[in-house]
Design a protein around this motif. Structure first.
Motif, PDB file in Angstrom:
ATOM      1  N   ASP A 181      67.562   2.928  16.886  1.00  0.00           N
ATOM      2  CA  ASP A 181      66.610   3.195  15.798  1.00  0.00           C
ATOM      3  C   ASP A 181      67.238   4.168  14.821  1.00  0.00           C
ATOM      4  O   ASP A 181      66.870   5.346  14.773  1.00  0.00           O
ATOM      5  N   SER A 182      68.165   3.685  14.046  1.00  0.00           N
ATOM      6  CA  SER A 182      68.948   4.559  13.174  1.00  0.00           C
ATOM      7  C   SER A 182      68.127   5.195  12.058  1.00  0.00           C
ATOM      8  O   SER A 182      68.600   6.121  11.393  1.00  0.00           O
ATOM      9  N   LEU A 183      66.898   4.729  11.825  1.00  0.00           N
ATOM     10  CA  LEU A 183      66.056   5.304  10.785  1.00  0.00           C
ATOM     11  C   LEU A 183      65.397   6.608  11.229  1.00  0.00           C
ATOM     12  O   LEU A 183      64.826   7.327  10.402  1.00  0.00           O
ATOM     13  N   GLY A 184      65.436   6.925  12.518  1.00  0.00           N
ATOM     14  CA  GLY A 184      64.948   8.201  13.014  1.00  0.00           C
ATOM     15  C   GLY A 184      63.516   8.495  12.625  1.00  0.00           C
ATOM     16  O   GLY A 184      62.648   7.607  12.644  1.00  0.00           O
ATOM     17  N   CYS A 185      63.264   9.739  12.224  1.00  0.00           N
ATOM     18  CA  CYS A 185      61.892  10.140  11.880  1.00  0.00           C
ATOM     19  C   CYS A 185      61.390   9.419  10.643  1.00  0.00           C
ATOM     20  O   CYS A 185      60.181   9.226  10.489  1.00  0.00           O
ATOM     21  N   LEU A 186      62.288   9.000   9.755  1.00  0.00           N
ATOM     22  CA  LEU A 186      61.852   8.282   8.556  1.00  0.00           C
ATOM     23  C   LEU A 186      61.218   6.949   8.932  1.00  0.00           C
ATOM     24  O   LEU A 186      60.174   6.575   8.389  1.00  0.00           O
ATOM     25  N   GLY A 187      61.826   6.233   9.881  1.00  0.00           N
ATOM     26  CA  GLY A 187      61.257   4.966  10.313  1.00  0.00           C
ATOM     27  C   GLY A 187      60.045   5.140  11.197  1.00  0.00           C
ATOM     28  O   GLY A 187      59.061   4.403  11.072  1.00  0.00           O
ATOM     29  N   ASP A 188      60.078   6.119  12.067  1.00  0.00           N
ATOM     30  CA  ASP A 188      58.999   6.292  13.035  1.00  0.00           C
ATOM     31  C   ASP A 188      57.776   6.960  12.420  1.00  0.00           C
ATOM     32  O   ASP A 188      56.672   6.439  12.507  1.00  0.00           O
ATOM     33  N   ALA A 189      57.958   8.113  11.785  1.00  0.00           N
ATOM     34  CA  ALA A 189      56.839   8.880  11.229  1.00  0.00           C
ATOM     35  C   ALA A 189      56.666   8.646   9.731  1.00  0.00           C
ATOM     36  O   ALA A 189      55.545   8.542   9.228  1.00  0.00           O
ATOM     37  N   GLY A 190      57.789   8.549   9.009  1.00  0.00           N
ATOM     38  CA  GLY A 190      57.697   8.339   7.568  1.00  0.00           C
ATOM     39  C   GLY A 190      57.039   7.024   7.197  1.00  0.00           C
ATOM     40  O   GLY A 190      56.394   6.913   6.155  1.00  0.00           O
ATOM     41  N   TRP A 191      57.197   6.013   8.062  1.00  0.00           N
ATOM     42  CA  TRP A 191      56.547   4.718   7.822  1.00  0.00           C
ATOM     43  C   TRP A 191      55.054   4.898   7.575  1.00  0.00           C
ATOM     44  O   TRP A 191      54.481   4.303   6.650  1.00  0.00           O
ATOM     45  N   TYR A 192      54.406   5.715   8.403  1.00  0.00           N
ATOM     46  CA  TYR A 192      52.960   5.931   8.280  1.00  0.00           C
ATOM     47  C   TYR A 192      52.635   6.665   6.974  1.00  0.00           C
ATOM     48  O   TYR A 192      51.640   6.348   6.301  1.00  0.00           O
ATOM     49  N   CYS A 193      53.451   7.655   6.634  1.00  0.00           N
ATOM     50  CA  CYS A 193      53.213   8.400   5.401  1.00  0.00           C
ATOM     51  C   CYS A 193      53.311   7.497   4.179  1.00  0.00           C
ATOM     52  O   CYS A 193      52.473   7.545   3.271  1.00  0.00           O
ATOM     53  N   ILE A 194      54.354   6.668   4.163  1.00  0.00           N
ATOM     54  CA  ILE A 194      54.552   5.746   3.040  1.00  0.00           C
ATOM     55  C   ILE A 194      53.416   4.737   2.971  1.00  0.00           C
ATOM     56  O   ILE A 194      52.903   4.435   1.883  1.00  0.00           O
ATOM     57  N   ARG A 195      52.976   4.223   4.112  1.00  0.00           N
ATOM     58  CA  ARG A 195      51.874   3.259   4.114  1.00  0.00           C
ATOM     59  C   ARG A 195      50.597   3.885   3.549  1.00  0.00           C
ATOM     60  O   ARG A 195      49.856   3.230   2.790  1.00  0.00           O
ATOM     61  N   ALA A 196      50.316   5.137   3.905  1.00  0.00           N
ATOM     62  CA  ALA A 196      49.120   5.812   3.389  1.00  0.00           C
ATOM     63  C   ALA A 196      49.213   5.994   1.877  1.00  0.00           C
ATOM     64  O   ALA A 196      48.227   5.828   1.153  1.00  0.00           O
ATOM     65  N   ILE A 197      50.403   6.329   1.402  1.00  0.00           N
ATOM     66  CA  ILE A 197      50.603   6.474  -0.043  1.00  0.00           C
ATOM     67  C   ILE A 197      50.359   5.140  -0.746  1.00  0.00           C
ATOM     68  O   ILE A 197      49.650   5.079  -1.769  1.00  0.00           O
ATOM     69  N   LEU A 198      50.914   4.079  -0.218  1.00  0.00           N
ATOM     70  CA  LEU A 198      50.727   2.763  -0.832  1.00  0.00           C
ATOM     71  C   LEU A 198      49.267   2.325  -0.792  1.00  0.00           C
ATOM     72  O   LEU A 198      48.764   1.717  -1.745  1.00  0.00           O
ATOM     73  N   LEU A 199      48.579   2.624   0.308  1.00  0.00           N
ATOM     74  CA  LEU A 199      47.149   2.294   0.392  1.00  0.00           C
ATOM     75  C   LEU A 199      46.386   2.975  -0.737  1.00  0.00           C
ATOM     76  O   LEU A 199      45.569   2.349  -1.426  1.00  0.00           O
ATOM     77  N   ALA A 200      46.646   4.265  -0.930  1.00  0.00           N
ATOM     78  CA  ALA A 200      45.944   5.001  -1.981  1.00  0.00           C
ATOM     79  C   ALA A 200      46.286   4.461  -3.366  1.00  0.00           C
ATOM     80  O   ALA A 200      45.442   4.460  -4.270  1.00  0.00           O
ATOM     81  N   ALA A 201      47.512   3.981  -3.532  1.00  0.00           N
ATOM     82  CA  ALA A 201      47.964   3.444  -4.821  1.00  0.00           C
ATOM     83  C   ALA A 201      47.660   1.959  -4.972  1.00  0.00           C
ATOM     84  O   ALA A 201      48.209   1.301  -5.869  1.00  0.00           O
ATOM     85  N   ASN A 202      46.801   1.436  -4.102  1.00  0.00           N
ATOM     86  CA  ASN A 202      46.426   0.025  -4.136  1.00  0.00           C
ATOM     87  C   ASN A 202      47.651  -0.879  -4.016  1.00  0.00           C
ATOM     88  O   ASN A 202      47.711  -1.947  -4.605  1.00  0.00           O
ATOM     89  N   PHE A 203      48.638  -0.413  -3.250  1.00  0.00           N
ATOM     90  CA  PHE A 203      49.872  -1.133  -2.944  1.00  0.00           C
ATOM     91  C   PHE A 203      50.710  -1.458  -4.182  1.00  0.00           C
ATOM     92  O   PHE A 203      51.505  -2.385  -4.181  1.00  0.00           O
TER      93      PHE A 203
END
Length: 362
Positions: A181-203
C-alpha cells in the motif's frame, strides 16, 4: 422465488482485518449472504470462517481463484492490499463477479480505469468500500449543504482524519509497506477526507491540488502524515490533513455564505446506530458580543442497521437488479471513486514535485 435464492451470495477474497467487519455486515444485510471465503492459506480461510459467523455450509477455499471460479458466487468483497486490486478486481469482473472493492481503489487512476473497463465489459457492478457514504446521516448532511436558504453557496471545506498508530502498525502494517500500500496515510485516511470534500462540493473536481509543507514519510518512503489545499475556479477552497501519528479525529467543517456544517465522527460514528451533525444558519452574536444568539443545532439520525450493513445492502440491491431484472450497473459509484482517486493522485504528485500545484483533469 425463495428468499435464499434472491439473496446475493458473497465471496470474501482475503482475510484482512477489515474483512471481519464487512463479513458481519454481509450477515446483517437482509438481501445478502456469506457464501464463500478464500485465502492463500486454506487453514487461514477455515479459521476466518469459523471466527466470523460464516454458516455451516459456506465454501472455504485455499486460493482467491477458487472463489472466483465458484459459479454460485454472485459478488466478491475484496479487502486485498491496494497493489493487488487491478489484478484481482479485473479477473473477478471477467469471471462475471460483481466487485465491492476496498479503498483506495487503486494505486492510480490509470489502474482504476482498467478495473472500470473490465467491469463495464462484463456488465458487473463496481462499488468502493467507503462505508460512511451509506449512513443516513450523510444524506441529511447533503440535504443541508444543498439548501440555498439555510447553507447558501459553498465557500470552504476543511476535513481531518488522524489516528495514533502503535509501534507494531508503523513497523508491520500493510499500509506502511511500499510494495503493498504505497499510498500510506494518503490512501488510507486521506481517501475519506477527499471524499468528504467532494461530497460537499457536489462532486465538482477542484482545478488544482497543492500539498502542505512537512509531509512525514517512513524510511521506505511511505507517507505517515500529510495534507493539501484544493482550489476551484469559482474561488472555493478546501484543506485536509491525514495522519497515522496524531490522536483519533474525524472532522468535517463546511462553510457556506449562509450556513456552516460541523461533523466530528464522519467516518465511524460515535454510536453504531445513530449519528449526529451540527448545522447553523445566519449565525450571529448577541448585542454585547458575549455569546452566540443563534448557536448551531444538533441533528441526530437513527438507523436500524450500521452503515457498513447499509453499504452491503445497497450493493446487493444493485446486483439483484442486474441479476434478476436485467438492469444495467449503476455508474454513480465508480464515477465517485474515480474522482476521489484523481484528487488523491494530484496530491501525491504535488508531494513528489516539491509541493508545487498540480492540475486535476478528468
Amino acid at each position: 422465488m425463495a428468499e435464499t435464492q434472491t439473496k446475493i451470495r458473497f465471496g470474501v477474497i482475503g482475510c484482512a482485518d477489515i474483512a471481519r467487519k464487512v463479513s458481519r455486515a454481509i450477515s446483517l444485510a437482509p438481501n445478502a449472504s456469506l457464501y464463500a471465503v478464500g485465502s492463500r492459506s486454506l487453514d487461514k480461510a477455515r479459521a476466518f470462517a469459523a471466527a466470523n459467523g460464516f454458516p455451516d455450509g459456506a465454501k472455504v477455499y485455499g486460493s482467491y481463484e477458487a472463489v472466483l471460479d465458484d459459479p454460485e458466487v454472485d459478488a466478491v468483497y475484496m479487502p486485498l492490499p491496494t497493489s493487488l486490486h487491478v489484478r484481482w478486481a479485473t479477473l473477478a469482473a471477467r469471471k462475471g463477479k460483481h466487485v465491492l472493492l476496498e479503498k483506495p481503489v487503486a494505486l492510480g487512476a490509470a489502474e482504476f480505469d482498467e478495473i472500470v473497463a473490465a467491469c463495464e465489459s462484463s456488465g458487473v457492478q463496481l462499488m468502493d468500500g467507503t462505508m460512511w457514504m451509506h449512513n443516513p446521516r450523510t444524506a441529511s448532511m447533503k440535504d443541508f449543504l444543498s439548501d440555498a436558504h439555510r447553507f447558501g453557496q459553498l465557500k470552504s471545506i476543511h476535513t481531518c482524519f488522524t489516528f495514533a498508530a502503535d509501534a507494531d502498525f508503523l513497523e508491520n502494517d500493510i499500509r506502511v509497506k511500499p510494495d503493498l500500500d504505497s499510498l500510506g496515510c494518503l490512501g488510507d485516511a486521506g481517501w475519506y477526507c477527499i471524499r468528504a470534500i467532494l461530497l460537499a462540493a457536489n462532486f465538482e473536481l477542484p482545478k488544482t491540488a497543492t500539498a502542505s509543507r512537512g509531509p512525514v514519510l517512513n524510511q521506505a518512503g511511505v507517507l505517515l502524515s500529510c495534507g493539501a489545499s484544493l482550489h476551484w475556479e469559482d474561488g472555493k477552497v478546501a484543506t485536509f490533513h491525514c495522519s497515522f501519528l496524531s490522536n483519533l479525529t474525524m472532522d468535517i467543517t463546511a462553510v457556506g455564505t449562509k450556513g456552516t456544517l460541523h461533523v466530528h465522527d464522519f467516518i465511524i460514528p460515535y454510536e453504531e446506530k445513530e449519528a449526529s451533525f451540527y448545522a447553523s444558519s445566519e449565525s450571529s452574536f448577541d448585542d454585547l458580543v458575549t455569546r452566540w444568539s443563534s448557536p448551531p443545532s444538533k441533528h441526530t439520525i437513527k438507523t436500524d442497521l450500521p452503515q457498513e450493513a447499509l453499504m452491503v445492502s445497497e450493493f446487493a440491491r444493485l446486483v439483484a437488479e442486474i441479476k434478476f431484472n436485467n438492469s444495467k450497473p449503476e455508474k454513480k459509484w465508480p464515477t465517485i471513486s474515480r474522482k476521489t482517486q484523481l484528487v488523491l493522485d494530484a496530491v501525491k504528485a504535488s508531494i513528489e514535485r516539491g509541493l508545487e500545484p498540480v492540475q486535476i483533469q478528468e
